[in-house]
Write an enzyme that holds these catalytic residues in place. Structure first.
Site, mmCIF file in Angstrom:
data_model
loop_
_atom_site.group_PDB
_atom_site.id
_atom_site.type_symbol
_atom_site.label_atom_id
_atom_site.label_comp_id
_atom_site.label_asym_id
_atom_site.label_seq_id
_atom_site.Cartn_x
_atom_site.Cartn_y
_atom_site.Cartn_z
ATOM 1 N N CYS A 32 2.465 0.349 -1.728
ATOM 2 C CA CYS A 32 3.548 0.695 -2.746
ATOM 3 C C CYS A 32 4.561 -0.537 -2.873
ATOM 4 O O CYS A 32 4.840 -1.242 -2.186
ATOM 5 C CB CYS A 32 4.107 2.001 -2.277
ATOM 6 S SG CYS A 32 3.137 3.354 -2.041
ATOM 7 N N ARG A 62 -0.075 -6.090 -5.027
ATOM 8 C CA ARG A 62 -0.057 -5.415 -3.784
ATOM 9 C C ARG A 62 -1.022 -4.257 -3.682
ATOM 10 O O ARG A 62 -1.328 -3.692 -2.592
ATOM 11 C CB ARG A 62 1.421 -4.798 -3.633
ATOM 12 C CG ARG A 62 2.574 -6.079 -3.313
ATOM 13 C CD ARG A 62 3.758 -5.453 -3.278
ATOM 14 N NE ARG A 62 4.043 -4.682 -2.229
ATOM 15 C CZ ARG A 62 4.733 -4.861 -0.826
ATOM 16 N NH1 ARG A 62 4.965 -6.047 -0.990
ATOM 17 N NH2 ARG A 62 4.802 -4.135 0.097
ATOM 18 N N TRP A 121 0.541 3.566 -4.176
ATOM 19 C CA TRP A 121 -0.573 3.591 -3.647
ATOM 20 C C TRP A 121 -0.821 4.804 -3.045
ATOM 21 O O TRP A 121 -0.141 5.252 -1.763
ATOM 22 C CB TRP A 121 -1.039 2.390 -2.725
ATOM 23 C CG TRP A 121 -2.404 2.018 -2.183
ATOM 24 C CD1 TRP A 121 -3.401 1.317 -2.839
ATOM 25 C CD2 TRP A 121 -2.695 2.277 -0.972
ATOM 26 N NE1 TRP A 121 -4.350 1.105 -2.286
ATOM 27 C CE2 TRP A 121 -4.040 1.902 -1.012
ATOM 28 C CE3 TRP A 121 -2.268 3.076 0.213
ATOM 29 C CZ2 TRP A 121 -5.106 1.830 -0.068
ATOM 30 C CZ3 TRP A 121 -3.295 3.124 0.947
ATOM 31 C CH2 TRP A 121 -4.650 2.505 1.092
ATOM 32 N N ASN A 134 8.836 3.909 -0.098
ATOM 33 C CA ASN A 134 7.451 3.352 0.203
ATOM 34 C C ASN A 134 7.676 3.926 1.933
ATOM 35 O O ASN A 134 8.464 3.901 2.581
ATOM 36 C CB ASN A 134 7.504 1.807 0.410
ATOM 37 C CG ASN A 134 7.369 1.136 -0.784
ATOM 38 O OD1 ASN A 134 7.178 2.224 -1.868
ATOM 39 N ND2 ASN A 134 7.722 -0.309 -0.879
ATOM 40 N N GLY A 135 6.142 4.071 2.249
ATOM 41 C CA GLY A 135 6.202 4.283 3.768
ATOM 42 C C GLY A 135 5.475 5.668 3.921
ATOM 43 O O GLY A 135 4.998 6.167 2.661
ATOM 44 N N GLU A 153 -16.667 -12.733 7.319
ATOM 45 C CA GLU A 153 -15.556 -12.837 6.269
ATOM 46 C C GLU A 153 -16.313 -13.125 4.946
ATOM 47 O O GLU A 153 -15.799 -12.496 4.030
ATOM 48 C CB GLU A 153 -14.793 -13.999 7.009
ATOM 49 C CG GLU A 153 -13.973 -14.677 5.610
ATOM 50 C CD GLU A 153 -12.940 -13.562 5.222
ATOM 51 O OE1 GLU A 153 -12.648 -12.603 6.029
ATOM 52 O OE2 GLU A 153 -12.110 -13.693 4.182
ATOM 53 N N LYS A 186 -15.564 -10.622 1.769
ATOM 54 C CA LYS A 186 -14.972 -11.240 0.441
ATOM 55 C C LYS A 186 -15.878 -10.520 -0.566
ATOM 56 O O LYS A 186 -15.529 -10.158 -1.665
ATOM 57 C CB LYS A 186 -15.158 -12.728 0.122
ATOM 58 C CG LYS A 186 -13.913 -13.282 1.038
ATOM 59 C CD LYS A 186 -12.600 -13.457 0.240
ATOM 60 C CE LYS A 186 -11.905 -12.346 0.928
ATOM 61 N NZ LYS A 186 -11.217 -12.467 2.273
ATOM 62 N N GLU A 197 -15.161 -6.803 -1.120
ATOM 63 C CA GLU A 197 -13.747 -6.669 -1.528
ATOM 64 C C GLU A 197 -13.714 -6.731 -2.941
ATOM 65 O O GLU A 197 -13.214 -5.980 -3.724
ATOM 66 C CB GLU A 197 -12.825 -7.621 -0.935
ATOM 67 C CG GLU A 197 -12.464 -7.044 0.539
ATOM 68 C CD GLU A 197 -11.297 -8.143 1.042
ATOM 69 O OE1 GLU A 197 -11.509 -9.331 0.828
ATOM 70 O OE2 GLU A 197 -10.430 -7.456 1.226
ATOM 71 N N HIS A 208 -32.361 -6.737 16.197
ATOM 72 C CA HIS A 208 -31.981 -5.325 16.893
ATOM 73 C C HIS A 208 -31.841 -4.310 16.104
ATOM 74 O O HIS A 208 -31.020 -3.273 16.352
ATOM 75 C CB HIS A 208 -30.990 -5.663 17.914
ATOM 76 C CG HIS A 208 -31.304 -6.808 18.702
ATOM 77 N ND1 HIS A 208 -32.061 -6.379 19.837
ATOM 78 C CD2 HIS A 208 -30.688 -8.047 19.021
ATOM 79 C CE1 HIS A 208 -32.200 -7.631 20.673
ATOM 80 N NE2 HIS A 208 -31.501 -8.403 20.118
ATOM 81 N N LYS A 242 -2.446 -5.416 -0.751
ATOM 82 C CA LYS A 242 -2.163 -6.551 -0.365
ATOM 83 C C LYS A 242 -1.514 -6.560 1.321
ATOM 84 O O LYS A 242 -1.918 -7.486 1.969
ATOM 85 C CB LYS A 242 -1.476 -7.466 -1.452
ATOM 86 C CG LYS A 242 -1.426 -9.128 -0.629
ATOM 87 C CD LYS A 242 -2.230 -9.724 -0.856
ATOM 88 C CE LYS A 242 -2.229 -11.240 -0.589
ATOM 89 N NZ LYS A 242 -3.507 -11.717 -0.245
HETATM 90 C C1 AGP Z 1 -8.134 -9.639 3.180
HETATM 91 O O1 AGP Z 1 -9.282 -10.100 2.044
HETATM 92 C C2 AGP Z 1 -8.087 -8.244 2.908
HETATM 93 N N1 AGP Z 1 -7.549 -7.957 1.798
HETATM 94 C C3 AGP Z 1 -7.655 -7.516 4.325
HETATM 95 O O2 AGP Z 1 -8.755 -7.486 5.259
HETATM 96 C C4 AGP Z 1 -6.467 -8.264 5.082
HETATM 97 O O3 AGP Z 1 -6.858 -9.280 5.717
HETATM 98 C C5 AGP Z 1 -6.063 -7.159 6.140
HETATM 99 O O4 AGP Z 1 -5.557 -5.939 5.649
HETATM 100 C C6 AGP Z 1 -4.785 -7.835 7.002
HETATM 101 O O5 AGP Z 1 -3.826 -8.309 6.307
HETATM 102 P P1 AGP Z 1 -2.834 -9.310 6.864
HETATM 103 O O6 AGP Z 1 -3.482 -10.535 7.221
HETATM 104 O O7 AGP Z 1 -1.638 -9.379 5.956
HETATM 105 O O8 AGP Z 1 -2.257 -8.545 7.969
#
Ligand code: AGP
Length: 605
Positions: free
Chosen positions: A2, A27, A73, A99-100, A478, A482, A485, A501, A600
């Site tokens: 949010c 975000r 959100w 927010n929150g 990672e 990517k 995501e 395994h 974000k």
């Molecule tokens: C990264 O591509 C992601 N959007 C997500 O995994 C992110 O790394 C995670 O939410 C942690 O965020 P931060 O690094 O802002 O703490």
């Protein structure tokens, strides 16, 4: 997650609110709303994007010199027009964006319902605005007093902006465990969950302390109150617009721009490291026997790379914890432990909480963050800022490689402090680190075309497997993250030795298997794991250093990266994986900068 933007001044609020909401889009959100104040409050809320809200508002009344805007959100209640913010109290006297999460919203709601309040939405936020009104009515309090009383009842996190129609030119703003800043211009106020929404009109900025209510009236100086309604002080700091201004430049998306500027962002991280709290960190390291790294998502992957590097070069035990799991473990943290929180945004609730747990046990803490003045930076005893520049793409790219660069610098600092490497060895590694931006530029230009071409072979796949060994294992997971995501293709990352395994059962003809081969003692082993994959007719993509030889016919596609020392490989290998995910997502027509359901800054636990 949010986002909040609010304005009080002499200008029309609507364009300022919409501009702010657009800047907050990165975000992640699923609905947006505004309320402009012109005597009455004109409320407009829409699911979907800010553009949907703008189209909806075309023939609506959006006049007023004051207003509140929000991107939501969904957490409590699905994404609907009704659940979008702003929310109003029963009498419509109060309008609020929040927010929150109000954790005890259910019991508060039951109490309010008992007293005759009715609710229109499923949100926890509506409970808060109604609670303020209840205090106003029941105890005949001013809005500010009622807000302070209500927030004393609340458990959870919040950033709130509140307007009372009876106080024409006034907004109240307050926060707890959720960011909120006030930009102060010439007789005008901007309030936001992120200072990057502010333009040149803001001359100063106030980073509101927790539980401090800012009373902001057009043409009057700001006044700050505790929740008990006592006047308190807050610092007014100069605001540098240039530091927060961002644009895509000539790139088609922020994500692509961020991938291609990694030579610069890494340079800034390396240069900036020496200006971090290095002397104090060195002192901390002298009394450290174990490091516990805590983080989420991509930042957690950086933590795993750190584990390999620090254990190998600095001979210190490292444990890496998901921040969201830290509180459920009975860690025996002691005074020879050091807890490091890694976070791009610096606002991730889980990581924040994990650091707070460590602090409450009296353990030393360091934050490695990109978000300047973020909550996590303020919690930790010491901070290493990445200086990567604001990252707008929701999927982290340049912040990740900057985290890895800072981790390399930290590894050398520990090695120097613990004397696990000789000065000559440290100097040699430093010299290589200084070449890193050059290696990154070379990798970007050499792997772009190949990644683009391979993307055509991946974009129709339903799933993909990523494999790595040793220090390249976290890079494989990672790479898989990517891909999922931004392209929504299911992808799993595994240490290649684990494949036999279980995951080997998934391998079938044409399944894309992306293997990251390092130029160290793990190479032979991962190559034999790839042979097992190839024998089952999967489509093999190998990312490897130029000097690594592959058996003939092993890979369908190869992306060569420069021959660098293996400790630089995590950074160098990440680049083709980012490009592969990017071009695959592009072929699928995905919204790469703002992937669905992702945020974000994940500011809820
Ligand atoms: C990264 O591509 C992601 N959007 C997500 O995994 C992110 O790394 C995670 O939410 C942690 O965020 P931060 O690094 O802002 O703490």
């Amino acid at each position: 997650m949010c986002g909040i933007i609010a304005y009080a001044g002499a200008n029309e609020a609507y364009p300022i609110l919409i501009d702010g909401l657009r800047k907050l889009e990165y975000r992640g959100y699923d609905s947006a709303g505004i309320g402009t104040v012109n005597g009455a409050v004109h409320l407009h809320k829409r699911t979907g994007k800010v553009n949907d809200l703008v189209s909806y508002c075309e023939d609506k009344n959006t006049s007023g010199n004051m207003g509140l805007g929000h991107t939501r959100w969904a957490t409590h209640g699905s994404a609907t027009n009704l659940n979008a913010h702003p929310h109003q109290s029963q009498s419509k006297r109060l309008t609020m964006v929040h927010n929150g999460i109000i954790e005890n919203h259910q019991s508060l709601k039951e109490m309010l319902e008992f007293h005759g309040f009715e609710f229109e939405t499923e949100t926890d936020s509506e409970v808060l605005v109604q609670l303020v009104e209840w205090y106003q009515i029941r105890y005949k309090l001013s809005t500010r007093e009622a807000l302070g009383r209500a927030l004393q009842d609340v458990q959870g996190s919040f950033a709130v902006v509140l307007h009372d129609t009876t106080a024409k030119h006034q907004l109240l703003a307050v926060r707890r465990q959720s960011p909120l800043v006030v930009g102060v211009g010439d007789a005008e106020y901007f309030i936001s969950s992120d200072s990057m929404t502010f333009d040149r009109s803001s001359e100063s900025i106030i980073y509101l302390e927790e539980d401090v209510i800012a009373q902001l009236c057009y043409n009057e100086a700001p006044v700050f109150y505790s929740l008990e309604d006592q006047v308190v002080d807050q610092d007014l700091l100069p605001f540098d617009y240039k530091k927060v201004a961002v644009s895509k430049g000539d790139f088609e998306s922020f994500t692509l721009k961020e991938i291609f500027e990694q030579n610069l962002s890494i340079s800034r991280t390396l240069d900036g490291f020496e200006n971090s709290d290095v002397d104090e960190i060195t002192k901390m390291l002298q009394s450290t026997d174990r490091i516990i790294i805590t983080a989420c998502g991509t930042s957690w992957h950086s933590g795993i790379v750190a584990e390999y590097l620090i254990e190998k070069y600095a001979h210190l035990n490292v444990e890496v914890e998901y921040a969201s799991e830290m509180r459920y473990k009975s860690h025996t943290l002691g005074d020879r432990d050091l807890v490091i929180g890694i976070s791009q945004s610096g606002e991730t609730a889980d990581t924040k909480m994990a650091l707070e747990i460590a602090k409450s046990k009296g353990v030393k803490t360091i934050a490695i963050v990109n978000g300047v003045d973020s909550s996590i930076a303020r919690i930790a005893d010491r901070v290493i800022y990445l200086k990567a520049g604001i990252e707008i793409g929701v999927a982290s790219t340049k912040a990740f490689t900057s985290q890895l660069s800072a981790i390399l610098m930290l590894t050398l600092l520990i090695a120097r402090t613990k004397k696990s490497l000789t000065i000559a060895q440290v100097d040699e590694m430093m010299a290589e680190l200084n070449k890193l931006p050059g290696y990154v530029s070379e990798t970007l230009s050499s792997s772009k075309q190949m990644a683009r071409r391979i993307a055509y072979h991946i974009s129709d796949a339903r799933s993909a497997l990523y494999l790595g060994r040793g220090i390249s294992f976290p890079i494989a997971i990672e790479g898989a993250l990517k891909l999922k995501e931004i392209s929504y293709i299911h992808a799993e990352g595994y240490p290649s030795g684990e494949m036999k395994h279980g995951p080997i059962a998934l391998i079938e003809e044409d399944l894309p298997v992306v293997a990251v081969v390092n130029n160290d003692d793990s190479a032979a082993k991962i190559i034999s794991n790839i042979q097992e994959v190839k024998a089952r007719k999967a489509m093999v993509v190998v990312i490897k250093n130029k000097n690594v030889e592959l058996p003939k016919g092993l890979a369908d596609h190869v992306i060569n990266v420069p021959d660098v020392p293996s400790y630089l490989n995590p950074i160098i290998q990440s680049i083709p994986l980012q490009l592969l995910a990017y071009y695959t997502a592009k072929l699928k027509g995905c919204n790469i900068d703002q992937p669905r359901n992702l945020a974000k800054s994940v500011t809820v636990e």
